[in-house]
Design a protein around this motif. Structure first.
Motif, PDB file in Angstrom:
ATOM      1  N   ARG A 118      -1.128   0.983  -3.076  1.00  0.00           N
ATOM      2  CA  ARG A 118      -1.222   1.737  -1.824  1.00  0.00           C
ATOM      3  C   ARG A 118      -0.085   2.737  -1.687  1.00  0.00           C
ATOM      4  O   ARG A 118      -0.239   3.797  -1.085  1.00  0.00           O
ATOM      5  CB  ARG A 118      -1.109   0.789  -0.642  1.00  0.00           C
ATOM      6  N   THR A 121      -0.864   6.173  -2.860  1.00  0.00           N
ATOM      7  CA  THR A 121      -2.156   6.702  -2.417  1.00  0.00           C
ATOM      8  C   THR A 121      -2.234   8.227  -2.426  1.00  0.00           C
ATOM      9  O   THR A 121      -3.178   8.801  -2.954  1.00  0.00           O
ATOM     10  CB  THR A 121      -2.473   6.201  -0.994  1.00  0.00           C
ATOM     11  N   ILE A 122      -1.222   8.875  -1.871  1.00  0.00           N
ATOM     12  CA  ILE A 122      -1.339  10.329  -1.692  1.00  0.00           C
ATOM     13  C   ILE A 122      -1.354  11.036  -3.050  1.00  0.00           C
ATOM     14  O   ILE A 122      -2.131  11.966  -3.258  1.00  0.00           O
ATOM     15  CB  ILE A 122      -0.233  10.868  -0.741  1.00  0.00           C
ATOM     16  N   LEU A 124      -2.368   9.686  -5.842  1.00  0.00           N
ATOM     17  CA  LEU A 124      -3.635   9.313  -6.449  1.00  0.00           C
ATOM     18  C   LEU A 124      -4.765  10.192  -5.895  1.00  0.00           C
ATOM     19  O   LEU A 124      -5.612  10.675  -6.631  1.00  0.00           O
ATOM     20  CB  LEU A 124      -3.895   7.852  -6.112  1.00  0.00           C
ATOM     21  N   LEU A 125      -4.717  10.417  -4.584  1.00  0.00           N
ATOM     22  CA  LEU A 125      -5.735  11.244  -3.941  1.00  0.00           C
ATOM     23  C   LEU A 125      -5.754  12.638  -4.562  1.00  0.00           C
ATOM     24  O   LEU A 125      -6.805  13.204  -4.828  1.00  0.00           O
ATOM     25  CB  LEU A 125      -5.471  11.321  -2.439  1.00  0.00           C
ATOM     26  N   ILE A 128      -7.299  12.457  -8.089  1.00  0.00           N
ATOM     27  CA  ILE A 128      -8.750  12.289  -7.996  1.00  0.00           C
ATOM     28  C   ILE A 128      -9.410  13.595  -7.554  1.00  0.00           C
ATOM     29  O   ILE A 128     -10.448  14.000  -8.068  1.00  0.00           O
ATOM     30  CB  ILE A 128      -9.079  11.167  -6.987  1.00  0.00           C
ATOM     31  N   LEU A 134     -13.656  13.287  -6.118  1.00  0.00           N
ATOM     32  CA  LEU A 134     -13.566  12.861  -4.729  1.00  0.00           C
ATOM     33  C   LEU A 134     -14.942  12.692  -4.127  1.00  0.00           C
ATOM     34  O   LEU A 134     -15.854  13.441  -4.435  1.00  0.00           O
ATOM     35  CB  LEU A 134     -12.794  13.930  -3.955  1.00  0.00           C
ATOM     36  N   LEU A 209     -11.037  -2.318   0.530  1.00  0.00           N
ATOM     37  CA  LEU A 209     -11.442  -1.408   1.606  1.00  0.00           C
ATOM     38  C   LEU A 209     -10.629  -0.126   1.582  1.00  0.00           C
ATOM     39  O   LEU A 209     -11.118   0.951   1.907  1.00  0.00           O
ATOM     40  CB  LEU A 209     -11.278  -2.116   2.956  1.00  0.00           C
ATOM     41  N   TRP A 210      -9.363  -0.224   1.162  1.00  0.00           N
ATOM     42  CA  TRP A 210      -8.445   0.890   1.316  1.00  0.00           C
ATOM     43  C   TRP A 210      -8.879   2.136   0.541  1.00  0.00           C
ATOM     44  O   TRP A 210      -8.993   3.222   1.115  1.00  0.00           O
ATOM     45  CB  TRP A 210      -7.038   0.462   0.896  1.00  0.00           C
ATOM     46  N   LEU A 213     -11.945   3.898   1.766  1.00  0.00           N
ATOM     47  CA  LEU A 213     -11.640   4.602   3.017  1.00  0.00           C
ATOM     48  C   LEU A 213     -11.050   5.971   2.739  1.00  0.00           C
ATOM     49  O   LEU A 213     -11.341   6.948   3.420  1.00  0.00           O
ATOM     50  CB  LEU A 213     -10.618   3.800   3.822  1.00  0.00           C
ATOM     51  N   ILE A 214     -10.187   6.041   1.737  1.00  0.00           N
ATOM     52  CA  ILE A 214      -9.488   7.282   1.458  1.00  0.00           C
ATOM     53  C   ILE A 214     -10.353   8.246   0.649  1.00  0.00           C
ATOM     54  O   ILE A 214     -10.335   9.449   0.879  1.00  0.00           O
ATOM     55  CB  ILE A 214      -8.186   6.986   0.671  1.00  0.00           C
ATOM     56  N   ARG A 217     -16.447   9.681   1.728  1.00  0.00           N
ATOM     57  CA  ARG A 217     -16.944  10.011   3.069  1.00  0.00           C
ATOM     58  C   ARG A 217     -18.472   9.964   3.111  1.00  0.00           C
ATOM     59  O   ARG A 217     -19.051   9.489   4.063  1.00  0.00           O
ATOM     60  CB  ARG A 217     -16.488  11.420   3.484  1.00  0.00           C
ATOM     61  N   ARG A 222     -20.867   5.178  -0.323  1.00  0.00           N
ATOM     62  CA  ARG A 222     -19.986   4.166   0.237  1.00  0.00           C
ATOM     63  C   ARG A 222     -20.150   2.811  -0.437  1.00  0.00           C
ATOM     64  O   ARG A 222     -21.214   2.498  -0.964  1.00  0.00           O
ATOM     65  CB  ARG A 222     -20.280   3.994   1.734  1.00  0.00           C
TER      66      ARG A 222
END
Lengths: 275, 429, 319
Positions: A118, A121-122, A124-125, A128, A134, A209-210, A213-214, A217, A222
């Protein structure tokens, strides 16, 4: 080995007691998933006075849930396959490569067990996003594979290291190359360990879940747990729906577990014959 | 060779995933006629209602569709923050009031809404402020407010011939009568600790410190956070302790709701958002609501909290369209829709529409003749450590446990805030 | 796989110089995925522990200030030491309860008896459930108003034991630890079963002919063989519980309620770095990264010590 009678009695008594401690909460889950939400708190442990299958129907007929199921199943199985494959072949290399280098890689890998992803995360985002993954189920697979590799390398290296060197020498004399040895000797012998690793990773991936969620959408991308999380309201929740959905969501995990457990036992008996 | 090939193929597939995927999703981006805006929110409960509201908007502007895409509330702030920084945030999204959204604005994630048509006509300065910078620049359209009060079971009150208490001492007397009759007086509990902060302490605080004007005294340093008013507010929490349900330390929010619904508890100090839940769970159950009383009849205040605004992502591709939606939110039509679709979440519009839901209307009408203020900690007490929210919550809970007296709790609040909050440092002048 | 093709490959791979190359080829895919999607993002984030500022990427360099405030700030350090202590308790209970039960169950399950696969599946069932559901069910069972546990206690006249279980700062953490052990006991069980199967039947049978009791067999033959697995299981328990988060989040919220008595390093990290202290708080990424780094170093020290000791032991055993 034939256990003695007192030993057998102790076995049954202890395991049956434990079974009760397991079954009672599961019973609570099942009976309440069949109750109208108003009745759940009135008497949470009795059989439903009025049976409803609304929760199951909602999960079944709500077209999105079938998407969620498919996605979760796809993500979990593909991730597990890659974790086992990449992890075992890397573990084989670490365990049997006579050099100083693999020891360093070993520590590099298991360091990943010790820090929550976690935190990254940023970054990793952004990775991706840059890869164009994404908002698709594919965004989660590499993340889960990376998350699963440390434990795979950790457990499998130890098991492969324990395999006697003579086996490898014999295979070499028979003319097998390393990949052949990996497929024909290593994989069958570490089957129990592979099942253990699979089970260790199965639950965190299925229930994460985390990252959904990130990363996700779009509705049809999902995961199941992301879908279920939307049933939890801010100040109110429809527990009939939630419990039914969660009960159903445990089924694929149980099925996968049984499949792995079969492999596990097969591997055990295979090992015992050799030993 | 086959195995080697399979092996290499798998790596290739793995590395090529982005490309495959680009093809797979590429066709979705075709420039169609209608624009679809995504709306982020923490209200997962309201999917159907918001869809209805957005459909009404789309009937007016057929080229703009709005997709409501909520995140579960505990993760909302973190997810939104990550998406904003990662460049994947929705076009429009719900804004929490005060500090946390102001920070997003300062970092440039929120569009400046100065000059948005209708904004200044539809809302008072006070209701714009929770979503405006310190210099008054608005970055959010006020959307929803929630009110606080005390729910009560009409039948139990009738049966015990109790009347609506007008002062805090009367309330406690009522609670005693209810307890004597074998009911639980308050359904409230501290198993979910936030409830003690938000629906108990900050619910009753305005009536004890004198509403907005009173709060200003603390935030300008004229009064200290351990003066007699604050001590009295904490004492009110202590007064409630004997009248909470058995095992309240472990009862959570759902349990409290159920205690009230099952008619085991006669009162529930709560927020207006529970209206639709109680109505849907048990339509036959007769309940109503009264304003949380203060020390005397004259202390007429209500905690009316600015809860949600609507912000515009400064990096949105469809800012012009999104602004049309924000402009529409300032109309009375939108306010009426929100008020009626979401009973218990009140529109902040100047021209408050009459609400069709009778419970919501009754709750809102408590505002008449009473001073309104937001939850105490929100406007100024959250931006330091230890923050005012945690101090109020933790000390109120220690009172319930009997580990602190009201005066000690007030002293702890003052001491904690004096560590960073300038007005608290040299207060009382 | 066809033998002809193996020998073809083998021809290429036989050369000594290419031996290293094959091993490297085996490592590369895992290394790539792991580095891109885990090591690199984490490394980038650990760097943040030397910075301060709002948001997820603070950019104001402050040296070791975040670490200093973690260890000395009057608010932060209290939370930190509290979370550290709780994490040790949480780990200790798992270590003791979960692994002892795992060993016990494994020793039963290693011998064949009627229904043993049923029991195995039952032991595993809680593991398949989402923590959300486990949190809900156990909270319901422990509920002071309509929970089953208090009803049972009342029925057997043990009313005096009744507590607001999850609301009591003294016992909430042990209870949640037990529930978590209940959920995960299947994993050590499986690993111990795998280890016990390597004990050959002949040794055991000859010992039984010599009149050794079951217990004696267990201690004399089985424990030495499962010692290495105990090592692995302990390390996994150690790292798993030091980063634990889900069960506390599900049963005691991310604030470790009541009154931070169940706050672990995992929940403390989540609050500091990601969610914020209260519902409308701003997180502090710099301090969060510092906390994660401290946890990481703590775990790394523990695991490296274990690696060193187990290696030494192995070398001695081989001698």
């Amino acid at each position: 080995m034939k256990p003695s009678l007192p030993y057998k009695i102790v076995t049954y008594v202890v395991l049956t007691l434990w079974a009760l401690i397991v079954i009672f909460p599961l019973w609570t889950l099942m009976v309440n998933s069949f109750k109208p939400k108003r009745d759940i708190f009135k008497d949470p442990f009795s059989l439903p006075t009025e049976v409803t299958v609304d929760g199951y129907l909602n999960a079944w007929t709500d077209s999105n849930f079938s998407f969620y199921f498919r996605n979760s199943f796809f993500i979990t199985t593909v991730s597990l396959f890659l974790i086992l494959f990449l992890g075992s072949i890397a573990a084989y290399s670490i365990a049997k490569w006579r050099s100083k280098i693999p020891g360093l890689f070993y520590i590099y890998f298991i360091a990943g067990l010790m820090i929550p992803l976690r935190l990254g995360t940023i970054n990793l985002l952004q990775t991706i996003k840059a890869m164009g993954l994404l908002d698709t189920v594919f965004s989660l697979i590499p993340v889960y594979v990376a998350m699963g590799l440390p434990i795979a390398v950790f457990v499998l290296t130890d098991f492969i290291r324990a395999l006697p060197d003579e086996l490898f020498e014999a295979a070499k004399i028979d003319g097998a190359n390393r990949f052949g040895i990996y497929l024909k000797i290593v994989i069958p012998l570490i089957r129990p360990a592979l099942s253990t690793v699979a089970i260790f990773n199965l639950i965190p991936i299925w229930n994460d879940l985390w990252f959904p969620l990130i990363f996700i959408r779009t509705e049809d991308q999902r995961t199941l747990i992301l879908g279920i999380s939307l049933l939890f309201g801010q100040y109110q929740s429809n527990w009939t729906y939630i419990l039914s959905a969660l009960a159903i969501s445990a089924v694929p995990v149980l099925v996968l577990y049984l499949a792995f457990a079969k492999q596990f036992i097969k591997g055990l008996t295979a090992g015992a014959v050799k030993g | 060779m086959k195995n080697k090939c399979v092996f290499l193929l798998m790596i290739a597939v793995f590395l090529a995933m982005p490309v495959i995927n680009a093809f797979a999703t590429g066709d979705g981006e075709k420039g169609g006629e209608a624009v679809t805006l995504t709306m982020g929110s923490w209200r997962v409960d309201d999917v159907k209602q918001i869809k209805k509201i957005c459909d009404a908007f789309s009937r007016k502007y057929p080229d703009i569709r709005i997709k409501f895409d909520p995140t579960n509330p505990p993760e909302y702030n973190a997810v939104l923050r990550t998406q904003l920084e990662g460049g994947t945030a929705p076009d429009l999204f719900y804004l929490r009031s005060f500090g946390i959204s102001r920070q997003l604005y300062k970092e440039g994630y929120l569009e400046n809404l100065k000059g948005l048509p209708g904004l200044n006509d539809a809302f008072t300065k006070e209701s714009i402020m929770p979503w405006a910078d310190t210099d008054g620049t608005p970055y959010g359209v006020p959307l929803l407010a929630v009110s606080h009060g005390i729910y009560y079971n009409v039948d139990i009150f009738k049966k015990l011939s109790l009347s609506i208490p007008g002062t805090w001492p009367e309330l406690i007397k009522t609670a005693r009568a209810i307890k004597d009759a074998g009911y639980v007086p308050f359904a409230n509990a501290s198993g979910d600790e936030w409830t003690i902060a938000e629906i108990v302490f900050m619910n009753l605080a305005p009536a004890f410190i004198g509403g907005y004007e009173g709060r200003m005294q603390y935030e300008t340093g004229k009064r200290c956070f351990n003066d007699e008013h604050v001590a009295a507010a904490f004492q009110a929490v202590a007064d409630m302790a004997p009248y909470l349900p058995k095992g309240q330390e472990a009862l959570n929010y759902y349990d409290s709701q159920q205690l009230f619904l099952m008619q085991k508890a006669a009162m529930w100090m709560g927020g207006s958002w529970d209206i639709s839940f109680f109505e849907s769970e048990n339509p036959d159950f007769e309940w109503s609501v009264f304003a949380t009383p203060g020390p005397t009849e004259k202390d007429k205040y209500i905690c009316f909290h600015m809860d949600a605004g609507m912000g515009l992502n400064s990096k949105s591709k469809y800012k012009a369209e999104a602004k049309l939606f924000l402009e529409w939110l300032t109309t009375k039509e939108a306010a009426t829709l929100f008020g009626n679709e979401l009973p218990g979440f009140f529109p902040v519009h100047k021209d408050i529409p009459s609400l069709t839901n009778k419970h919501a209307d009754a709750f809102l009408s408590l505002n008449k003749g009473r001073g309104l203020d937001v939850r105490w900690a929100w406007p100024s007490l959250l931006d330091g450590s230890p923050d005012g929210y945690s101090l109020m919550q933790n000390n109120a809970i220690l009172i319930l446990k009997g580990e602190l007296t009201a005066k000690q709790a007030a002293d702890a609040l003052q001491k904690g805030l004096a560590q960073w909050f300038e007005p608290a440092k040299n207060c009382g002048n | 796989m066809e033998t002809g093709k193996i020998s073809l490959l083998n021809g290429i791979l036989r050369k000594k110089s290419s031996a290293h190359l094959v091993w490297i080829l085996f490592l590369i895919p895992a290394l790539l995925v792991y580095s891109i999607f885990m090591a690199f993002p984490l490394f980038q984030s650990i760097r943040l522990s030397f910075f301060t500022g709002k948001g997820l990427r603070p950019d104001n360099f402050v040296g070791f200030d975040n670490y200093v405030s973690l260890f000395t700030d009057p608010v932060l350090s209290v939370r930190f030491y509290n979370a550290l202590r709780n994490t040790f308790i949480f780990f200790g209970i798992h270590m003791f309860v979960q692994n002892t039960l795992g060993l016990l169950f494994a020793s039963f399950l290693a011998s064949k008896f009627k229904g043993h696969s049923v029991y195995r599946t039952i032991i595993f069932m809680p593991t398949t459930l989402s923590t959300l559901v486990i949190g809900f069910i156990w909270t319901l069972i422990l509920n002071p108003q309509w929970g089953a546990l208090n009803k049972i206690l009342t029925a057997v006249h043990l009313d005096s034991l009744i507590r607001p279980w999850l609301g009591d700062t003294q016992i909430a953490l042990p209870i949640i630890s037990l529930i978590s052990s209940w959920q995960w006991v299947s994993l050590p069980t499986m690993m111990f079963v795998a280890a016990l199967f390597t004990v050959s039947d002949e040794i055991v049978e000859s010992a039984m002919i010599d009149g050794a009791s079951n217990a004696a067999i267990f201690w004399r033959f089985k424990i030495p063989l499962i010692l290495p697995v105990i090592g692995i299981v302990s390390v996994l328990t150690f790292v798993g519980n030091f980063t634990a988060f889900d069960i506390i989040f599900a049963m005691a919220t991310h604030r470790g309620e009541p009154m931070y008595s169940t706050d672990l390093l995992g929940t403390f990290f989540y609050r500091t770095a990601i969610a914020g202290e209260h519902p409308v708080a701003e997180p502090n990424m710099g301090v969060g990264a510092a906390l994660a780094t401290v946890t990481f170093l703590l775990l790394l020290t523990g695991v490296l010590t274990w690696l060193f000791l187990s290696r030494k032991q192995r070398l001695e055993a081989n001698r």
